[in-house]
Motif scaffolding. Structure first.
Motif, PDB file in Angstrom:
ATOM      1  N   LEU A 198       0.844  -1.193   0.000  1.00  0.00           N
ATOM      2  CA  LEU A 198       0.000   0.000   0.000  1.00  0.00           C
ATOM      3  C   LEU A 198       0.880   1.244   0.000  1.00  0.00           C
ATOM      4  N   ARG A 199       0.337   2.315  -0.551  1.00  0.00           N
ATOM      5  CA  ARG A 199       0.992   3.625  -0.481  1.00  0.00           C
ATOM      6  C   ARG A 199       0.058   4.557   0.276  1.00  0.00           C
ATOM      7  N   TYR A 200       0.648   5.478   1.046  1.00  0.00           N
ATOM      8  CA  TYR A 200      -0.149   6.272   1.979  1.00  0.00           C
ATOM      9  C   TYR A 200      -0.057   7.767   1.695  1.00  0.00           C
ATOM     10  N   TYR A 201      -1.172   8.435   1.973  1.00  0.00           N
ATOM     11  CA  TYR A 201      -1.219   9.897   1.936  1.00  0.00           C
ATOM     12  C   TYR A 201      -1.234  10.384   3.387  1.00  0.00           C
ATOM     13  N   PRO A 202      -0.390  11.365   3.718  1.00  0.00           N
ATOM     14  CA  PRO A 202      -0.404  11.900   5.083  1.00  0.00           C
ATOM     15  C   PRO A 202      -1.777  12.458   5.449  1.00  0.00           C
ATOM     16  N   VAL A 203      -2.164  12.248   6.699  1.00  0.00           N
ATOM     17  CA  VAL A 203      -3.484  12.664   7.194  1.00  0.00           C
ATOM     18  C   VAL A 203      -3.292  13.558   8.407  1.00  0.00           C
ATOM     19  N   ARG A 204      -4.177  14.537   8.561  1.00  0.00           N
ATOM     20  CA  ARG A 204      -4.265  15.292   9.805  1.00  0.00           C
ATOM     21  C   ARG A 204      -5.744  15.615  10.042  1.00  0.00           C
ATOM     22  N   ILE A 205      -6.050  15.876  11.300  1.00  0.00           N
ATOM     23  CA  ILE A 205      -7.416  16.248  11.658  1.00  0.00           C
ATOM     24  C   ILE A 205      -7.403  17.728  12.020  1.00  0.00           C
ATOM     25  N   ALA A 206      -8.217  18.518  11.357  1.00  0.00           N
ATOM     26  CA  ALA A 206      -8.247  19.956  11.629  1.00  0.00           C
ATOM     27  C   ALA A 206      -9.655  20.491  11.406  1.00  0.00           C
ATOM     28  N   ASN A 207     -10.112  21.296  12.342  1.00  0.00           N
ATOM     29  CA  ASN A 207     -11.433  21.957  12.215  1.00  0.00           C
ATOM     30  C   ASN A 207     -12.553  20.958  11.939  1.00  0.00           C
ATOM     31  N   GLY A 208     -12.477  19.801  12.600  1.00  0.00           N
ATOM     32  CA  GLY A 208     -13.551  18.815  12.446  1.00  0.00           C
ATOM     33  C   GLY A 208     -13.511  18.043  11.140  1.00  0.00           C
ATOM     34  N   ALA A 209     -12.422  18.193  10.397  1.00  0.00           N
ATOM     35  CA  ALA A 209     -12.343  17.519   9.099  1.00  0.00           C
ATOM     36  C   ALA A 209     -11.108  16.626   9.026  1.00  0.00           C
ATOM     37  N   ILE A 210     -11.229  15.586   8.240  1.00  0.00           N
ATOM     38  CA  ILE A 210     -10.065  14.748   7.907  1.00  0.00           C
ATOM     39  C   ILE A 210      -9.398  15.386   6.705  1.00  0.00           C
ATOM     40  N   GLU A 211      -8.168  15.831   6.900  1.00  0.00           N
ATOM     41  CA  GLU A 211      -7.436  16.480   5.816  1.00  0.00           C
ATOM     42  C   GLU A 211      -6.335  15.547   5.328  1.00  0.00           C
ATOM     43  N   VAL A 212      -6.150  15.518   4.029  1.00  0.00           N
ATOM     44  CA  VAL A 212      -5.196  14.597   3.416  1.00  0.00           C
ATOM     45  C   VAL A 212      -4.288  15.387   2.471  1.00  0.00           C
ATOM     46  N   ALA A 213      -2.984  15.056   2.502  1.00  0.00           N
ATOM     47  CA  ALA A 213      -2.028  15.703   1.596  1.00  0.00           C
ATOM     48  C   ALA A 213      -2.156  15.049   0.227  1.00  0.00           C
ATOM     49  N   ILE A 214      -2.611  15.847  -0.733  1.00  0.00           N
ATOM     50  CA  ILE A 214      -2.850  15.360  -2.104  1.00  0.00           C
ATOM     51  C   ILE A 214      -1.980  16.177  -3.057  1.00  0.00           C
ATOM     52  N   PRO A 215      -1.188  15.509  -3.902  1.00  0.00           N
ATOM     53  CA  PRO A 215      -0.381  16.267  -4.874  1.00  0.00           C
ATOM     54  C   PRO A 215      -1.286  17.074  -5.808  1.00  0.00           C
ATOM     55  N   GLU A 216      -0.797  18.268  -6.179  1.00  0.00           N
ATOM     56  CA  GLU A 216      -1.598  19.126  -7.069  1.00  0.00           C
ATOM     57  C   GLU A 216      -1.384  18.737  -8.531  1.00  0.00           C
TER      58      GLU A 216
END
Ligand code: FES
Length: 163
Positions: A145-163
């Motif tokens: 598997l490959r993973y995207y970094p995750v953080r929780i902020a302002n009640g949301a699940i945020e994920v680092a997605i390449p532009e």
């Protein structure tokens, strides 16, 4: 049952971080309340289908594509930190990124070792007739598997997605 306040990002093997995510911006993909512990969900960003999974080890984000033949893992089953693919019986460990059970088709594992075809208990032995399809199955590598970094902020699940 974990409350939404307990949701936290999970750690993953650093070498398995998806390419292009090191400097990628975090984007809110889902409200934390929409992903209770023990559930998983697909979120699509452009052409990228991300699998969000909430486990007792935290929230993981990986591709919603089986590392065998790209089936959507989001419609499979979740058993703790093991995701079961809806095709071919493959099982994948979200903590390590490794294959927990090779697909029924067999093939190459992530390190290139060949595994033969097999049948689930109670089913007749699988016969793999020779030819291009059998060769393709034999040569298909089941990646980690490959993973995207995750953080929780302002009640949301945020994920680092390449532009
Ligand atoms: S596509 Fe998932 S195990 Fe084959």
């Amino acid at each position: 049952m974990t409350s939404t306040a307990d949701i936290h990002p999970a750690g993953f093997p650093p070498r398995l971080q998806a390419i292009g995510t090191a400097d990628a911006p975090f984007r809110p993909l889902l409200d934390v309340s929409a992903l209770p512990e023990g559930t998983m969900q697909r979120v699509t960003v452009g052409e990228l289908d991300v699998l969000l999974v909430n486990t007792d080890r935290g929230v993981f984000a990986t591709d919603d594509r089986c590392p065998h033949m790209s089936a959507p893992l989001s419609i499979g089953d979740l058993d703790g930190c093991i995701v079961h693919c809806p095709l071919h019986e493959g099982k994948f460990d979200l903590v390590s990124g490794d294959t927990a059970q090779m697909p029924t088709t067999g093939g190459l594992d992530a390190d290139g070792t060949y595994h033969s075809t097999w049948s689930p208990a109670g089913k007749d032995p699988k016969v793999d007739p020779p030819g291009k399809k059998a060769e393709a199955r034999r040569l298909t590598r089941v990646r980690r598997l490959r993973y995207y970094p995750v953080r929780i902020a302002n009640g949301a699940i945020e994920v680092a997605i390449p532009e």
